[in-house]
Motif scaffolding. Structure first.
Motif, PDB file in Angstrom:
ATOM      1  N   THR A   1      32.344  47.761  49.675  1.00  0.00           N
ATOM      2  CA  THR A   1      32.198  46.421  49.108  1.00  0.00           C
ATOM      3  C   THR A   1      30.732  46.013  49.162  1.00  0.00           C
ATOM      4  O   THR A   1      30.058  46.232  50.170  1.00  0.00           O
TER       5      THR A   1
ATOM      6  N   GLN B   1      33.849  45.802  44.392  1.00  0.00           N
ATOM      7  CA  GLN B   1      34.521  46.859  45.141  1.00  0.00           C
ATOM      8  C   GLN B   1      34.202  48.210  44.507  1.00  0.00           C
ATOM      9  O   GLN B   1      34.235  48.346  43.275  1.00  0.00           O
TER      10      GLN B   1
ATOM     11  N   TYR C   1      31.134  50.164  40.446  1.00  0.00           N
ATOM     12  CA  TYR C   1      31.788  49.087  41.177  1.00  0.00           C
ATOM     13  C   TYR C   1      32.489  48.144  40.208  1.00  0.00           C
ATOM     14  O   TYR C   1      31.974  47.870  39.119  1.00  0.00           O
TER      15      TYR C   1
ATOM     16  N   SER D   1      35.272  41.866  42.093  1.00  0.00           N
ATOM     17  CA  SER D   1      36.437  41.284  42.766  1.00  0.00           C
ATOM     18  C   SER D   1      36.367  39.763  42.771  1.00  0.00           C
ATOM     19  O   SER D   1      37.394  39.088  42.690  1.00  0.00           O
TER      20      SER D   1
END
Length: 272
Positions: free
Chosen positions: A20, A29, A45, A48
């Motif tokens: 993260t 994430q 990534y 989130s």
């Protein structure tokens, strides 16, 4: 060696990126590791929280020593150079946008939904539109007009085919831009820049000839078969010996054994 193949070998140095991360425009994430080689680790990534892009690509250069060799200077130099290339090419259609620095040794850039050229043709069995390579040629010409040589167009992994079929050019890790070099010595290397840009054109023509042989114009077809003295010398006396030695040691001492049911390598072939 394709970029995805690096995931089949033990890491030579450096660390993994965290699961993260917090960027200025949201929390993300880790979705997958695209590449983790001797120089850097690159991951995709997914957002989130926050209002930023749905996906971003993070690249962090390794600055830890290799044995007794201090290599922090190398990681910092490569980071400074690649970040400068992306900033120079900001808003150039077909080059992902640089977003922001990440930590002390990395940066975030725009993610391109799609596949790299090798996967698009060899694993997905797809074709590209007739104007794909002419558009890619314009991207390469624009990069050259900015005073940059990409230097890694021999790898189809560095050309992306977006979901909409548009070309994109990534990975400027070993690119060259003498006009930004310190101490005013860049002008001394302008002749070398011209040679490197001509090699870019040669490798572009090779990709065109390989993946769209029925659509390539005759002049580009011929340019993709004539490497010239510099490219020929580099291929036969530098690149091939280097790859042979590298592959020998990696397969002999660093290969990660996989079970027959492990398909993670196939999943990692997607380009970021």
């Amino acid at each position: 060696m394709s970029d995805a193949d690096w995931l089949k070998y033990k890491r030579l140095r450096g660390k993994d990126l965290p699961p993260t991360v917090q960027l200025s425009f949201g929390e993300y994430q880790q979705e997958k590791t695209f590449k983790n080689d001797f120089y850097a680790v690159t991951c995709v990534y997914r957002r989130s929280t926050g209002a930023g892009p749905e996906r971003v690509v993070l690249k962090e250069y390794h600055t830890d020593p290799w044995g007794v060799l201090p290599l922090g200077w190398l990681g910092r130099m490569l980071l400074r150079r690649e970040a400068e290339y992306f900033r120079t090419l900001a808003e150039v259609a077909g080059v992902p946008n640089y977003l922001e620095p990440f930590g002390a040794n990395g940066f975030a850039r725009e993610h391109v939904d799609g596949k790299n050229l090798r996967e698009h043709f060899e694993f997905a069995g797809r074709r590209v539109s007739p104007d794909f390579f002419p558009r890619l040629q314009k991207i390469v010409e624009t990069v050259h007009a900015k005073g940059i040589a990409h230097n890694d167009l021999a790898k189809p992994e560095n050309v992306l085919v977006s979901e909409s079929g548009e070309p994109a050019l990534i990975d400027f890790q070993i690119a060259m831009m003498p006009k930004t070099w310190k101490f005013g010595v860049g002008w001394l290397f302008l002749p070398i820049l011209g040679v490197m840009q001509r090699m870019d054109v040669y490798h572009f023509c090779k990709q065109y000839r390989r993946y769209a042989p029925g659509e390539i114009p005759d002049d580009i077809r011929k340019r993709g078969t004539r490497s010239g003295g510099v490219a020929g010398f580099h291929y036969h006396f530098i690149r091939r010996p280097y790859r042979a030695v590298r592959h020998f040691f990696l397969k002999r001492f660093f290969l990660v054994e996989k079970s027959p049911t492990d398909t993670s390598g196939d999943q990692m072939r997607k380009a970021a």
